[in-house]
Design an enzyme around this catalytic site. Structure first.
Site, short mmCIF file in Angstrom:
data_model
loop_
_atom_site.label_atom_id
_atom_site.label_comp_id
_atom_site.label_asym_id
_atom_site.label_seq_id
_atom_site.Cartn_x
_atom_site.Cartn_y
_atom_site.Cartn_z
N TYR A 222 -2.22 0.01 10.86
CA TYR A 222 -2.33 -0.55 9.50
C TYR A 222 -1.07 -0.29 8.70
CZ TYR A 222 -3.84 -1.06 4.65
OH TYR A 222 -3.93 -1.41 3.32
N THR B 137 0.82 -1.21 0.00
CA THR B 137 0.00 0.00 0.00
C THR B 137 0.85 1.26 0.00
OG1 THR B 137 -1.55 1.28 1.38
CG2 THR B 137 -0.11 -0.25 2.51
#
Length: 347
Positions: free
Chosen positions: A166, A123
């Site tokens: 995250y 990501t």
């Protein structure tokens, strides 16, 4: 033909990847707990389209023995299973850690002896909030003050700077995947994705925002923006993302041990307000916008410089965002059986 394992294969990107590979004749094993609401429909779609060529394995990446058994006969592993929401990671960092980092380590250990190729879905959050980039407000969108950065976007030389649980779990997994190529000679490749959108996306307020905005607008429901809505992202159609995943596998010998930014690039960059303006034109009415405080770790600007991926993976030009969003709007209208007229991309 090859035996392919896709963890998280019933999810948005996973099912589109499984569809492509099964359509090319490969045997695809979809490993998915089906924990996310709605992914059962993606799995059903895959099984109806491809029959016995797609097999579903209900197994959790947190269980090392299950991962080892699933990977035992695989010729390649696409590791897409993840906890995907920043908000969830803040509420439950232990589960986020166990799935995103523990699950990735289980996959790597399962393939280490056989050196099975692994392509990992990372990501842009590995780069943090990019708060050091000086921004200016231009046409209701945050843009870098540096013209060169505005022209090309953020490349892989950007230092890693994990924010939120995250970001930490995905970023650490990203580094483990790369290190297994160095330490154990496992062929691996990391794709650091920007915002991917397209058919079969189950958009929610926490993840999959392009589809979420479209769903809310099609249903004539309000949209809540966190921050000022001038945040800029580059968005990439899922078909283009699948092209990159497949190319990373077929070109693994050349790209092993490398991480690539994967996004739509500056030509597919749009602010949240800009996307909503386009959606308003598609549905023929103005969205009711509401605003809340900024979310932790949110980037005011992220646009990927994906030129390295395009060169190394031989990728073509990405689908223009207006065209892709218009196509997704029509898909959602039909899928949800909504009595709404959707305009064209040129609207």
């Amino acid at each position: 033909m090859s035996r392919v394992l896709i963890t998280g294969g019933a999810g948005f990107i996973g099912c589109n990847l499984a569809d492509r590979l099964a359509g090319e004749g490969h045997e695809v094993v979809v490993m998915d707990t089906l924990a996310r609401p709605g992914v059962e429909a993606n799995l059903k779609w895959l099984l109806l389209r491809h029959g016995s060529r797609v097999k579903h394995l209900t197994a959790d990446v947190r269980k090392a023995e299950a991962v080892e058994a699933a990977a035992a006969r695989a010729d390649v592993v696409f590791h897409l299973a993840a906890q995907v929401a920043v908000t969830t990671s803040l509420a439950d960092p232990h589960t986020d850690f166990d799935i995103n980092l523990g699950g990735a380590l289980n996959v790597l250990e399962a393939v280490r002896a056989r050196r099975t190729p692994v392509i990992f879905a990372s990501t842009n959050k590995v780069y943090g909030d990019l708060a050091d980039i000086e921004l200016i407000l231009q046409n209701e969108a945050w843009q870098p003050a540096d013209p060169a950065l505005r022209l090309r976007g953020v490349d892989e030389r950007r230092p890693l700077d994990f924010h939120t649980p995250y970001g930490c779990s995905k970023g650490a997994a990203d580094q483990y995947v790369l290190d297994y190529a160095r330490s154990y000679q496992v062929p691996t490749c990391v794709l650091r994705m920007s915002c991917i959108y397209g058919p079969r996306q189950l958009g929610t307020e926490d993840q999959g925002w392009v589809a979420h905005f479209l769903i809310r607008a099609l249903e004539n429901a309000p949209i809540t923006l966190y921050g000022d809505g001038r945040q800029v992202r580059d968005i990439l159609h899922v078909d283009d993302a699948v092209d990159a995943y497949v190319a990373a596998w077929t070109r693994m010998q050349a790209v092993s041990g490398r991480a690539f930014n994967l996004g739509g690039g500056p030509e597919n960059a749009v602010s949240l307000r800009g996307l909503i303006g386009h959606i308003d034109r598609l549905v023929g009415r103005q969205t009711d916008l509401r605003f809340e405080d900024w979310r932790a770790g949110d980037q005011r600007y992220f646009v990927a410089d994906a030129s390295a991926a395009h060169r190394a993976l031989g990728l073509g030009a990405p689908k223009p965002w207006r065209t892709g969003v218009s196509e997704l709007a029509e898909w959602l209208r039909v899928e949800r059986r909504l009595d709404v007229r959707v305009g064209s991309a040129a609207a």
